[in-house]
Design a protein around this motif. Structure first.
Motif, PDB file in Angstrom:
ATOM      1  N   TYR A   1      12.018   7.578   8.030  1.00  0.00           N
ATOM      2  CA  TYR A   1      11.619   7.846   6.651  1.00  0.00           C
ATOM      3  C   TYR A   1      12.808   7.870   5.699  1.00  0.00           C
ATOM      4  CZ  TYR A   1      12.793  12.818   7.398  1.00  0.00           C
ATOM      5  OH  TYR A   1      13.447  13.981   7.663  1.00  0.00           O
TER       6      TYR A   1
ATOM      7  N   THR B   1      15.438   5.789   6.027  1.00  0.00           N
ATOM      8  CA  THR B   1      15.649   4.363   5.760  1.00  0.00           C
ATOM      9  C   THR B   1      14.618   3.848   4.761  1.00  0.00           C
ATOM     10  OG1 THR B   1      16.376   4.163   8.043  1.00  0.00           O
ATOM     11  CG2 THR B   1      15.992   2.125   6.861  1.00  0.00           C
ATOM     12  N   THR B   2      13.364   4.291   4.919  1.00  0.00           N
ATOM     13  CA  THR B   2      12.318   3.888   3.974  1.00  0.00           C
ATOM     14  C   THR B   2      12.715   4.284   2.557  1.00  0.00           C
ATOM     15  OG1 THR B   2      10.713   4.392   5.687  1.00  0.00           O
ATOM     16  CG2 THR B   2       9.860   3.983   3.495  1.00  0.00           C
TER      17      THR B   2
ATOM     18  N   ARG C   1      15.600   4.831   1.404  1.00  0.00           N
ATOM     19  CA  ARG C   1      16.742   4.037   0.965  1.00  0.00           C
ATOM     20  C   ARG C   1      16.262   2.647   0.539  1.00  0.00           C
ATOM     21  NH1 ARG C   1      20.234   5.173   5.331  1.00  0.00           N
ATOM     22  NH2 ARG C   1      20.845   7.134   4.367  1.00  0.00           N
ATOM     23  N   ALA C   2      15.318   2.089   1.309  1.00  0.00           N
ATOM     24  CA  ALA C   2      14.815   0.747   1.015  1.00  0.00           C
ATOM     25  C   ALA C   2      14.021   0.711  -0.281  1.00  0.00           C
ATOM     26  CB  ALA C   2      13.953   0.242   2.171  1.00  0.00           C
ATOM     27  N   LYS C   3      13.600   1.893  -0.754  1.00  0.00           N
ATOM     28  CA  LYS C   3      12.874   1.944  -2.016  1.00  0.00           C
ATOM     29  C   LYS C   3      13.818   1.869  -3.202  1.00  0.00           C
ATOM     30  CE  LYS C   3      10.582   5.862  -1.692  1.00  0.00           C
ATOM     31  NZ  LYS C   3       9.541   6.918  -1.688  1.00  0.00           N
ATOM     32  N   GLY C   4      15.130   2.069  -2.948  1.00  0.00           N
ATOM     33  CA  GLY C   4      16.094   2.016  -4.029  1.00  0.00           C
ATOM     34  C   GLY C   4      16.473   3.366  -4.596  1.00  0.00           C
ATOM     35  N   LEU C   5      16.168   4.450  -3.859  1.00  0.00           N
ATOM     36  CA  LEU C   5      16.563   5.781  -4.324  1.00  0.00           C
ATOM     37  C   LEU C   5      18.078   5.936  -4.230  1.00  0.00           C
ATOM     38  CD1 LEU C   5      14.169   8.424  -2.737  1.00  0.00           C
ATOM     39  CD2 LEU C   5      14.450   7.890  -5.139  1.00  0.00           C
ATOM     40  N   PRO C   6      18.680   6.615  -5.206  1.00  0.00           N
ATOM     41  CA  PRO C   6      20.107   6.920  -5.081  1.00  0.00           C
ATOM     42  C   PRO C   6      20.347   7.759  -3.823  1.00  0.00           C
ATOM     43  CG  PRO C   6      19.331   7.384  -7.303  1.00  0.00           C
ATOM     44  CD  PRO C   6      18.125   7.067  -6.486  1.00  0.00           C
TER      45      PRO C   6
END
Lengths: 342, 332
Positions: free
Chosen positions: B226, B228-229, B231-236
């Motif tokens: 979760y 990595t998820t 991070r993959a969404k573009g969260l800082p």
């Protein structure tokens, strides 16, 4: 190198991967997880990437979004070119944490993962996690708009009662539901490319069919490109326009789905085909590929498949130099000496 | 959530009753009683009490009644009037003694708790995110030293070092000239000059274990899918770390909040004794040694009840922050 890309009109290209090398520097040695991979993905098309476990499929996908944990992972060579609004961005030159990279993640490229059970944070609602993605990529959106949009998305991916389900926690969803919600989250900023890293591996067969159907339907609606990673040949053959076959961090064959199925060139691809039973044809003997995958820690010199290859040519295949990539027929590339005409 | 809280509150009632019975049993348990010790001490000085006088004392404390009746008397006094009997040693009501010491006990405990968390959480997060970095090793070494060193020894060592280098002797919360004095700014400043030592000493032990717990959980969580998820969404990076894995990793710490409630009342007994702090800890020790059974029984009952209530609070807090723990499901 340029030879690999001639088949596509560059205007249609979304992503080009050129000679990508992602290595993991461990105390016990360097793992060449991805070792010189070339791929191209065009607008609205589906690229299937197949290969057995450990061949570098997932590492390639994670490299595109710069999600490789570093250390120990590192992109040591190559380019990942993202075509966006007429500009070309080399993703390998970006820092994983910089704003441009975060902007690409979730916005230009969405990603869904193999493990729907653990893909959502356990302490926040599904809706919160989807809305969060919308809000970080769209400064103008407020919470209510984001919520409406999230409900719409959940409805699109086939979640019943989305108005209520949006406030559910991940543990209240089944695996298939979570993967649907995951797809909704990956699509919430209308990405031009969706990377699906073994999206159905941990789901049962009926759910798998539903999810693949959903992806195909959404692709027709939105015109996004899909990079579908799978070790399941049937899944890939059904969905993909092009197929890349990977073995030990190398792309050994690349071509249209028809070409790869009707006329597999690389002995590894041929071996894969012989190892799956056909449903409607006459009963044939299944032929496994002999031997085991060598350790990516110490790759054999020359062709990495040489030790298991039925067509192995001593002195040629194990010569310590890179195997040439040959365009055996138009738009059908193979990395094998069998086709090098001398 | 409401049903969960109500169910837990009801469950707690029989437990509290059991605790009061056991606490009262400890009052009756020792073979002798304070009265006997008292009479013997008087006899040693040459003053012989006759049987009538001794019985008068027994009657005065209700010690001639059957145990069950004594219990009912003690509990009803406690529940209705907040009275917990009379201390033989101090010759004062138990309630007075406890109320007198409670504020300082609670102040020291709460401040050291806050210090513990303020130090432990950032260091724990840092240690996990920069595993095997120099900073992580330093935090680990200091943490283990804090964990392994007996608190009172640290208290004595620091106390000695302060005395040797500045000439100030920290022997309690107040310097001698302020001990009985009414509150004033000067007395408060004097308190600040002394109180940091017990806080540092008590916090050092708690900090070490919290750092270890947080580091271990966060190391586990930060590599989960979760994250990595997210991070993959573009969260800082910073935001996603705080929102997802840290939130999960904090949960084990929340479950320790319950244990701190009794600690707020009694304080660190050994540290308090060593440093001469006027908290309840040393009172409990003295009362146990002097067979002052009403005082011992009352403190034991309060501490045990607070443990139970603290655990309840922890459970409610955990259910509040972690949806997986709540029993009921969102209705759909």
């Amino acid at each position: 190198m340029s030879k690999n890309n001639v088949r596509h009109n560059t205007e249609d290209l979304i992503l080009e991967i050129k000679n990508l090398k992602t290595h993991f520097m461990l105390d016990t040695g360097t793992i060449h997880a991805v070792d010189g991979v070339n791929l191209t993905i065009s607008r609205g098309k589906t690229l299937g990437v197949i290969g057995e476990s450990g061949c570098g499929k997932s590492v390639t996908a994670h490299s595109i979004l710069r999600l490789i944990p570093s250390p120990p992972g590192k992109i040591v060579d190559g380019e990942i070119l993202l075509h966006r609004d007429g500009e070309v961005i080399d993703i390998t030159k970006l820092k994983p944490t910089e704003e441009m990279m975060r902007n690409i993640r979730g916005n230009d490229i969405g990603m869904i993962f193999q493990e729907p059970m653990t893909s959502f944070g356990p302490l926040h609602t599904i809706g919160d996690q989807i809305m969060e993605t919308i809000l970080i990529h769209n400064d103008a959106a407020n919470k209510n708009e984001a919520r409406d949009q999230a409900i719409d998305l959940l409805r699109q991916v086939g979640i019943p009662n989305p108005e209520q389900r949006i406030d559910a926690y991940p543990h209240e969803f089944s695996g298939g539901m979570r993967q649907r919600a995951m797809i909704a989250m990956a699509l919430c900023c209308s990405p031009t490319l969706l990377i699906a890293d073994e999206p159905t591996t941990s789901l049962d067969v009926t759910i798998e069919a539903q999810i693949l159907e959903l992806l195909t339907g959404l692709q027709a609606q939105t015109g996004m490109a899909i990079m579908l990673i799978s070790h399941n040949l049937a899944v890939v053959s059904e969905m993909a326009d092009d197929i890349a076959v990977m073995y030990l961090g190398k792309r050994v064959e690349f071509g249209s789905t028809d070409a790869i199925f009707d006329n597999p060139l690389h002995p590894y691809t041929q071996g894969l085909w012989q190892s799956i039973p056909s449903v409607d044809g006459p009963l044939e003997k299944l032929v496994p590929i002999p031997g085991i995958v060598p350790s990516p820690r110490d790759l054999p010199p020359g062709c990495v498949f040489a030790s298991r290859c039925s067509e192995f040519m001593p002195g040629i295949c194990d010569a310590p130099k890179p195997v040439p990539i040959i365009e055996a027929e138009p738009d059908h590339f193979v990395a094998c000496y069998l086709y090098s005409n001398g | 959530m409401k049903a969960f809280i109500v169910r837990r509150m009801i469950l707690i009632i029989p437990l509290l009753f059991l605790i009061s019975v056991i606490s009262f049993a400890t009052i009756l348990l020792p073979p002798g009683s304070y009265v006997e010790t008292y009479v013997q001490n008087l006899e040693r000085t040459g003053f012989i009490m006759d049987q009538g006088q001794i019985e008068a004392i027994y009657r005065q404390y209700g010690l001639d009644q059957p145990a069950a009746l004594q219990y009912v008397l003690w509990m009803s006094n406690f529940l209705l009037k907040g009275e917990m009997g009379r201390s033989f040693i101090y010759q004062r009501p138990v309630k007075e003694i406890i109320m007198e010491r409670l504020p300082m006990s609670a102040a020291i405990a709460l401040v050291s708790l806050a210090v513990t968390w303020l130090i432990a959480i950032p260091i724990g997060i840092y240690s996990a995110l920069r595993q095997y970095s120099v900073g992580d090793y330093i935090a680990t070494v200091i943490g283990f030293v804090g964990l392994a060193l007996p608190n009172f020894l640290l208290a004595l060592a620091i106390g000695y070092w302060v005395f040797a280098s500045t000439g100030r002797a920290i022997t309690g919360l107040f310097s001698i000239e302020y001990k009985g004095a009414p509150w004033s700014i000067a007395k408060f400043v004097d308190l600040l000059g002394n109180i940091w030592l017990p806080i540092v000493v008590i916090a050092s032990a708690g900090t070490a274990s919290l750092i270890r717990i947080l580091r271990a959980t966060l190391l586990d969580e930060k590599n989960k899918q979760y994250v990595t998820t997210a991070r993959a969404k573009g969260l800082p990076e910073w935001r996603l770390i705080m929102k997802y894995p840290v939130r999960v990793a904090i949960n084990p710490l929340i479950s320790t909040i319950g244990w701190t409630l009794p600690f707020i009342v009694s304080g660190e007994i050994i540290v308090s004794q060593t440093l001469g702090l006027e908290t309840l800890g040393p009172v409990l020790l003295a009362a146990a040694l002097g067979e002052d059974m009403f005082l011992v029984g009352s403190i034991v009952m309060i501490l045990s009840s607070l443990t139970v209530v603290g655990t309840l609070l922890s459970d409610i807090l955990l259910a509040w922050v972690d949806p997986r723990i709540r029993f009921e499901r969102t209705r759909v």
